[in-house]
Write a protein that holds these residues in place. Sequence first.
Motif, PDB file in Angstrom:
ATOM      1  N   LEU A   1       4.036 -12.248  14.978  1.00 42.01           N
ATOM      2  CA  LEU A   1       3.837 -12.704  13.595  1.00 42.01           C
ATOM      3  C   LEU A   1       4.813 -11.978  12.688  1.00 42.01           C
ATOM      4  CD1 LEU A   1       2.204 -14.161  11.326  1.00 42.01           C
ATOM      5  CD2 LEU A   1       0.688 -12.159  11.318  1.00 42.01           C
ATOM      6  N   TYR A   2       5.521 -12.737  11.861  1.00 40.63           N
ATOM      7  CA  TYR A   2       6.454 -12.179  10.885  1.00 40.63           C
ATOM      8  C   TYR A   2       5.890 -12.416   9.484  1.00 40.63           C
ATOM      9  CZ  TYR A   2       9.830 -12.273  14.761  1.00 40.63           C
ATOM     10  OH  TYR A   2      10.470 -12.098  15.961  1.00 40.63           O
ATOM     11  N   VAL A   3       5.812 -11.358   8.695  1.00 41.05           N
ATOM     12  CA  VAL A   3       5.356 -11.447   7.300  1.00 41.05           C
ATOM     13  C   VAL A   3       6.444 -10.843   6.422  1.00 41.05           C
ATOM     14  CG1 VAL A   3       3.578 -10.819   5.625  1.00 41.05           C
ATOM     15  CG2 VAL A   3       2.948 -11.199   8.031  1.00 41.05           C
ATOM     16  N   ALA A   4       7.000 -11.640   5.523  1.00 41.71           N
ATOM     17  CA  ALA A   4       8.044 -11.171   4.609  1.00 41.71           C
ATOM     18  C   ALA A   4       7.496 -11.151   3.186  1.00 41.71           C
ATOM     19  CB  ALA A   4       9.265 -12.078   4.688  1.00 41.71           C
ATOM     20  N   ILE A   5       7.681 -10.026   2.504  1.00 36.50           N
ATOM     21  CA  ILE A   5       7.173  -9.837   1.142  1.00 36.50           C
ATOM     22  C   ILE A   5       8.341  -9.519   0.211  1.00 36.50           C
ATOM     23  CG2 ILE A   5       5.566  -8.546  -0.319  1.00 36.50           C
ATOM     24  CD1 ILE A   5       4.186 -10.146   1.899  1.00 36.50           C
TER      25      ILE A   5
ATOM     26  N   LEU B   1      -5.752 -18.815   6.733  1.00 36.52           N
ATOM     27  CA  LEU B   1      -4.602 -18.357   7.520  1.00 36.52           C
ATOM     28  C   LEU B   1      -3.776 -17.350   6.725  1.00 36.52           C
ATOM     29  CD1 LEU B   1      -2.183 -20.529   9.611  1.00 36.52           C
ATOM     30  CD2 LEU B   1      -1.256 -19.007   7.875  1.00 36.52           C
ATOM     31  N   VAL B   2      -3.413 -17.707   5.496  1.00 28.18           N
ATOM     32  CA  VAL B   2      -2.602 -16.813   4.673  1.00 28.18           C
ATOM     33  C   VAL B   2      -3.350 -15.508   4.413  1.00 28.18           C
ATOM     34  CG1 VAL B   2      -1.508 -16.514   2.417  1.00 28.18           C
ATOM     35  CG2 VAL B   2      -1.310 -18.703   3.620  1.00 28.18           C
ATOM     36  N   GLU B   3      -4.641 -15.589   4.103  1.00 28.40           N
ATOM     37  CA  GLU B   3      -5.423 -14.385   3.838  1.00 28.40           C
ATOM     38  C   GLU B   3      -5.439 -13.452   5.045  1.00 28.40           C
ATOM     39  OE1 GLU B   3      -9.258 -15.680   2.652  1.00 28.40           O
ATOM     40  OE2 GLU B   3      -8.578 -16.509   0.735  1.00 28.40           O
ATOM     41  N   GLU B   4      -5.624 -14.009   6.239  1.00 24.69           N
ATOM     42  CA  GLU B   4      -5.690 -13.166   7.432  1.00 24.69           C
ATOM     43  C   GLU B   4      -4.343 -12.517   7.725  1.00 24.69           C
ATOM     44  OE1 GLU B   4      -8.016 -11.168   9.859  1.00 24.69           O
ATOM     45  OE2 GLU B   4      -8.745 -12.753   8.522  1.00 24.69           O
ATOM     46  N   CYS B   5      -3.259 -13.242   7.500  1.00 23.82           N
ATOM     47  CA  CYS B   5      -1.931 -12.649   7.672  1.00 23.82           C
ATOM     48  C   CYS B   5      -1.703 -11.509   6.678  1.00 23.82           C
ATOM     49  CB  CYS B   5      -0.845 -13.710   7.490  1.00 23.82           C
ATOM     50  SG  CYS B   5      -0.788 -14.943   8.807  1.00 23.82           S
ATOM     51  N   MET B   6      -2.172 -11.693   5.438  1.00 25.23           N
ATOM     52  CA  MET B   6      -2.016 -10.638   4.430  1.00 25.23           C
ATOM     53  C   MET B   6      -2.847  -9.406   4.789  1.00 25.23           C
ATOM     54  SD  MET B   6       0.203 -12.012   2.449  1.00 25.23           S
ATOM     55  CE  MET B   6       0.798 -12.990   3.830  1.00 25.23           C
ATOM     56  N   ILE B   7      -4.039  -9.611   5.319  1.00 21.04           N
ATOM     57  CA  ILE B   7      -4.880  -8.485   5.734  1.00 21.04           C
ATOM     58  C   ILE B   7      -4.191  -7.698   6.848  1.00 21.04           C
ATOM     59  CG2 ILE B   7      -7.044  -7.877   6.909  1.00 21.04           C
ATOM     60  CD1 ILE B   7      -8.383 -10.147   5.319  1.00 21.04           C
ATOM     61  N   GLN B   8      -3.622  -8.406   7.821  1.00 23.43           N
ATOM     62  CA  GLN B   8      -2.898  -7.733   8.900  1.00 23.43           C
ATOM     63  C   GLN B   8      -1.769  -6.872   8.335  1.00 23.43           C
ATOM     64  OE1 GLN B   8      -3.345  -7.597  12.149  1.00 23.43           O
ATOM     65  NE2 GLN B   8      -4.850  -9.194  12.572  1.00 23.43           N
ATOM     66  N   ALA B   9      -1.019  -7.414   7.361  1.00 30.39           N
ATOM     67  CA  ALA B   9       0.104  -6.683   6.773  1.00 30.39           C
ATOM     68  C   ALA B   9      -0.378  -5.467   5.984  1.00 30.39           C
ATOM     69  CB  ALA B   9       0.913  -7.615   5.869  1.00 30.39           C
ATOM     70  N   ASN B  10      -1.467  -5.622   5.255  1.00 26.77           N
ATOM     71  CA  ASN B  10      -1.998  -4.516   4.461  1.00 26.77           C
ATOM     72  C   ASN B  10      -2.490  -3.369   5.341  1.00 26.77           C
ATOM     73  OD1 ASN B  10      -1.478  -5.845   2.060  1.00 26.77           O
ATOM     74  ND2 ASN B  10      -3.520  -6.748   1.917  1.00 26.77           N
ATOM     75  N   VAL B  11      -3.144  -3.702   6.437  1.00 27.52           N
ATOM     76  CA  VAL B  11      -3.605  -2.672   7.379  1.00 27.52           C
ATOM     77  C   VAL B  11      -2.408  -1.954   7.998  1.00 27.52           C
ATOM     78  CG1 VAL B  11      -4.784  -2.278   9.573  1.00 27.52           C
ATOM     79  CG2 VAL B  11      -5.793  -3.818   7.879  1.00 27.52           C
TER      80      VAL B  11
ATOM     81  N   PHE C   1     -15.365  -1.164   3.018  1.00 22.57           N
ATOM     82  CA  PHE C   1     -16.631  -1.597   3.610  1.00 22.57           C
ATOM     83  C   PHE C   1     -16.671  -3.105   3.810  1.00 22.57           C
ATOM     84  CE2 PHE C   1     -20.964  -3.224   3.085  1.00 22.57           C
ATOM     85  CZ  PHE C   1     -21.591  -2.585   4.154  1.00 22.57           C
ATOM     86  N   GLY C   2     -16.310  -3.872   2.788  1.00 21.94           N
ATOM     87  CA  GLY C   2     -16.441  -5.324   2.864  1.00 21.94           C
ATOM     88  C   GLY C   2     -15.616  -5.936   3.976  1.00 21.94           C
ATOM     89  N   LEU C   3     -14.388  -5.431   4.182  1.00 22.24           N
ATOM     90  CA  LEU C   3     -13.523  -5.934   5.244  1.00 22.24           C
ATOM     91  C   LEU C   3     -13.790  -5.245   6.578  1.00 22.24           C
ATOM     92  CD1 LEU C   3     -10.126  -6.235   3.313  1.00 22.24           C
ATOM     93  CD2 LEU C   3     -11.645  -8.092   4.011  1.00 22.24           C
ATOM     94  N   ASN C   4     -14.616  -4.204   6.556  1.00 21.64           N
ATOM     95  CA  ASN C   4     -14.942  -3.424   7.755  1.00 21.64           C
ATOM     96  C   ASN C   4     -13.666  -2.856   8.385  1.00 21.64           C
ATOM     97  OD1 ASN C   4     -16.629  -2.199   9.582  1.00 21.64           O
ATOM     98  ND2 ASN C   4     -16.862  -3.990  10.890  1.00 21.64           N
ATOM     99  N   LEU C   5     -12.867  -2.215   7.534  1.00 20.40           N
ATOM    100  CA  LEU C   5     -11.607  -1.620   7.969  1.00 20.40           C
ATOM    101  C   LEU C   5     -11.578  -0.144   7.610  1.00 20.40           C
ATOM    102  CD1 LEU C   5      -9.184  -4.455   6.810  1.00 20.40           C
ATOM    103  CD2 LEU C   5      -9.718  -3.845   9.181  1.00 20.40           C
ATOM    104  N   ARG C   6     -11.035   0.672   8.501  1.00 16.44           N
ATOM    105  CA  ARG C   6     -10.974   2.113   8.268  1.00 16.44           C
ATOM    106  C   ARG C   6      -9.897   2.478   7.270  1.00 16.44           C
ATOM    107  NH1 ARG C   6     -10.532   5.140  13.824  1.00 16.44           N
ATOM    108  NH2 ARG C   6     -10.563   6.910  12.377  1.00 16.44           N
ATOM    109  N   ARG C   7      -8.818   1.722   7.229  1.00 13.44           N
ATOM    110  CA  ARG C   7      -7.727   1.996   6.290  1.00 13.44           C
ATOM    111  C   ARG C   7      -7.136   0.662   5.827  1.00 13.44           C
ATOM    112  NH1 ARG C   7      -6.736   3.631  11.258  1.00 13.44           N
ATOM    113  NH2 ARG C   7      -7.298   5.765  10.727  1.00 13.44           N
ATOM    114  N   TYR C   8      -6.849   0.607   4.530  1.00 14.62           N
ATOM    115  CA  TYR C   8      -6.406  -0.661   3.939  1.00 14.62           C
ATOM    116  C   TYR C   8      -5.638  -0.338   2.667  1.00 14.62           C
ATOM    117  CZ  TYR C   8      -6.758  -5.603   2.531  1.00 14.62           C
ATOM    118  OH  TYR C   8      -6.491  -6.899   2.189  1.00 14.62           O
ATOM    119  N   ALA C   9      -4.470  -0.959   2.486  1.00 16.53           N
ATOM    120  CA  ALA C   9      -3.662  -0.748   1.280  1.00 16.53           C
ATOM    121  C   ALA C   9      -3.054  -2.075   0.865  1.00 16.53           C
ATOM    122  CB  ALA C   9      -2.559   0.273   1.546  1.00 16.53           C
ATOM    123  N   HIS C  10      -2.987  -2.333  -0.416  1.00 17.74           N
ATOM    124  CA  HIS C  10      -2.379  -3.569  -0.904  1.00 17.74           C
ATOM    125  C   HIS C  10      -0.849  -3.461  -0.826  1.00 17.74           C
ATOM    126  CE1 HIS C  10      -5.940  -5.442  -3.317  1.00 17.74           C
ATOM    127  NE2 HIS C  10      -5.935  -5.755  -2.038  1.00 17.74           N
TER     128      HIS C  10
END
Length: 762
Positions: free
Chosen positions: A299-303, A461-471, A559-568
Motif C-alpha cells: 500500500l502506498y500513501v502519499a501526503i 477505504l480511505v479512512e482505513e488507509c489514513m489510520i494505517q499511515a497515522n499509526v 481508546f476509541g480506535l483501540n490503538l497503542r500509538r496514534y498521530a495525525h
Amino acid sequence: MKKPKGKKPGLPSREDVLAFIAEHPGQSGKREIARAFGLKGAAKIALKKLLKELTDDGVLVRHRKRLTKRGELPSVTVLTVHELSSDGDLVALPQQWDEDDLGDPPRVLVLDSKRPNAPKPGLGDRILARITEPPEPDAGFAYAARPMKLLEKKNPPVLGIFRAMPGGGRIIPVSKKQDEIVVDAIGAGKAKDGDLVEVEITKAGRHGLKRGRVKETLGNMDNEKAVSMIAIHAHEIPHVFPSEVLAAADAATEADWSRREDWRHIPFVTIDPADAKDHDDALYAEADPSSDNDGGFVLYVAIADVSYYVRPGSLLDKEALHRGNSVYFPDRVVPMLPERISNDLCSLKEGVDRPAMALRIILDKSGRKKSHSFHRVMIKSAAKLAYPEAQAAIDGDPSERSAPLLETVLKPLWACYDAMKKARDAREPLDLDLPERKILLKPDGTVDRVIVPDRLDAHRLVEECMIQANVAAAETLEKQRTPLVYRIHDTPSLQKLEALREFLTSIDLSFSKSGNLRPSHFNHILQRVAETEHADLVNQVILRSQSQAEYNPENIGHFGLNLRRYAHFTSPIRRYADLIVHRALVRALSLGAGELPSDAEATLKTVSEQISGTERRAMAAERDTIDRLISAFMADQIGASFTGRIAGVTSAGLFVKLSETGADGFVPISTLGDDYFIYDEASQSLIGERTSKGHRLGDNVEVRLIEAAPMAGALRFELLSEGVKRSQIDAKRSIRNARRRRGSRLADKGNRRNGRSQRKRS
C-alpha cells in the motif's frame, strides 16, 4: 537573603543600594536591604533616611513595602492586555506609568500561568501579574509576566442585527442571553437596517438598556455568507490573512528535487468529496510480488509535503499555528493556509508534479502490517475521483474517467481494503453508527434541504488507509526517539460509565463493572440493540459517555480506535498537528529542509493545548452555523407539526431532534401539562408524580413548532404526544431514586460549604 560578598557591616552607599535593588527586583524593602548589609540599631535608622532621600529624589519608587528603581516594574503589578504580537502572544502595558516623565511604557509579554486553574486573560482585560525576565531578551519585550488574578474582564463586542429607528437604532443580539442595545445616530455610523454589526458597549447601568456604538459592519443578513460570519466573529476565528502572510505565500515557488525520490510512475489516485478544492492524500495498492507474503499487498500513501513550504518560525507557520486548523461551514471554508499553498502548490492535482511525504506499507493477507518505510518523493496523480464515482466504478458503473483505472488501480485498492477490514475487525475499535446530516444550500445561501449522505465503502477505504499511515508515523517517531504530538483518546471517566450503566439498566441492558475496559465492551451493547427501537438512542448515549480526543506530546493511546500509538499525519493542509508530525519525520529520517527544530520539544505541550482548543472552537462554530441555518429554514413553519425523538432530558425540559431535518429544539418542562414532573437522571426521564406518565430519552414524539430564533439558532417546541404510562412500581422507584440523588447532592453541597467555613475559621 545573603549579605553581598566582601561587605562589612556598615551603611552602604547610594550605589550599593541601587545595585542591590537592581539585582533583586521586586524583592527589596528596608528589612531585606538591612539584612543583606548586616545593619542593626542606629545603622538601620540611617538606612531609612538614605532610602527616603532616594525616594524623594525620584531615584526609587515605593510600592507598598517594596522599592524599585524608577522606570522599573515591581515584582507584582497591574497590567492591561493591550495587543497581540506578530506571534499571536498577548502583550500588556503597566496600568500606572508616567509617560511624560518616563517615556513610552515597557511592553510586557504575557506568559501562561504555571497554576492549572489560573485566569486566561484576553484583549482589554486588567490582570494582576508577577513580573519576570522575558524568555528571549532580544525579542522586544522589557519584561514577561505570569497572570495571578483577573481583575477586570473587558466587555467583549456584541454581535447583532441593526434595526434602524429615528435618531439611531437598536441592536438585536444574535445570542438570546444578551439584551438589546441602543445606539444613537453617531454610534450607528453607516450601518443600515438589517446589517450584521459588531457593537462596543459604551454605557451599562443597572436600569434600562445598554448603550453602544457600531464598531464594524459585517454585511447585510440577506447576504449568503452572513450566517457563517456570525460564527466566525462570535468564536473569534481568524479569517482574514495578513497581507504579509499572503505575500509570503505568493512568493513561494515549486518544490525542487533535493533528496526526493521519483514516484511519478506510480498511478496514485485522490478520492475526495465531489466539492473538494484541495487534495492532500493519494493512494495506490498492488499485490505484493514477494514470495514470502502470498496474498499480501503493498500500500502506498502519499501526503502533501506542506513542511517544505511552511518552515518553522516563518510568517506562514505563525499564522497556521494561530489558526490551528481549517474550519468548514456549509457555504465556505476558513483555511489554515492561504490558497496559494493549500489549493495550489500543496494540492495533489491530477496530472501535475507535486511533492509529497509518502509511505510504503507491506500488509499480509489478513491486513496486518509487516513493515513500512517513509520517503520524500515527487508524484503525479493519475486521477481525481469523488467518493461516489470511485464506488460506482467498483459497483459496475464506471465513469469515463474511472474506467481506465478500474482493473489496474481501483480493484487492487479494494482488494487491499478487504484485507485491512479483517485486521480492523480483529482489533475491534469502537463501532458507532451515527449518520451525519449534510446541509445543501441554494445559490442565495439559504437552506435547500438536509440529507444524510450514503456511507460508502469508498469512505471506509480511505479512512482505513489514513489510520494505517497515522499509526506508522507514530511508530517511526517513537523508534527514532523524536518528539511528536500524539492524537490521544482517554478511556471514559468512572462517572460517565456509571451514568451509562444506570441508563442501560433502565432499558434492561447490563454493562459489566469488572475487567479491563475495551471498545469491544461497547460494541457488544451496540450489537444487541442493532435493528431495534433503541439503536439510535444507545449509539448517542455511548457517544456521550466517551472522553474527548485531543493532542498531547505524552502518549496514553487512542481508546476509541483501540490503538497503542496514534498521530495525525495525513492532513497537513488543514491541521497544524499533522504539520508537526511531518517536520518530526523529516528530522528523524534526515529527509532535507523543513525539519522540526531541535528546541521544539519544550513548546509541544503548549502547542498541543492550543491546537486542541482551536479544534474545539471550530467544532462549536460549525455546529452553531448549522443550528442557525436550520432555524432560519424552519422560521416560516411556525405552527407546523413534526415527528422526532427525545435527544436529551434535563430538569428544565426536553430536547427533541426532528426526524427529517435533524433540527434540535427545546420543550420547557412548564409546558408539559398540569402534572408535577420529576427528573430521574438514571433513566434519563421526566416522570409525572400524579399520573406516572413520563417522557424518556429516545422516545418517539410529535411536536409543534412554537418559536424560531434564527440568529440564536434556537427552536422551541410544544409536545403533542402524551407521556408513556409507567407502572406504579417503576414510577415510584424512579421518583424515589431521583429524590434520593437530589438529597445526596444537597448534602454534599452542604458538607463542602461547612468544610470551607471550617477552613476559614482555622
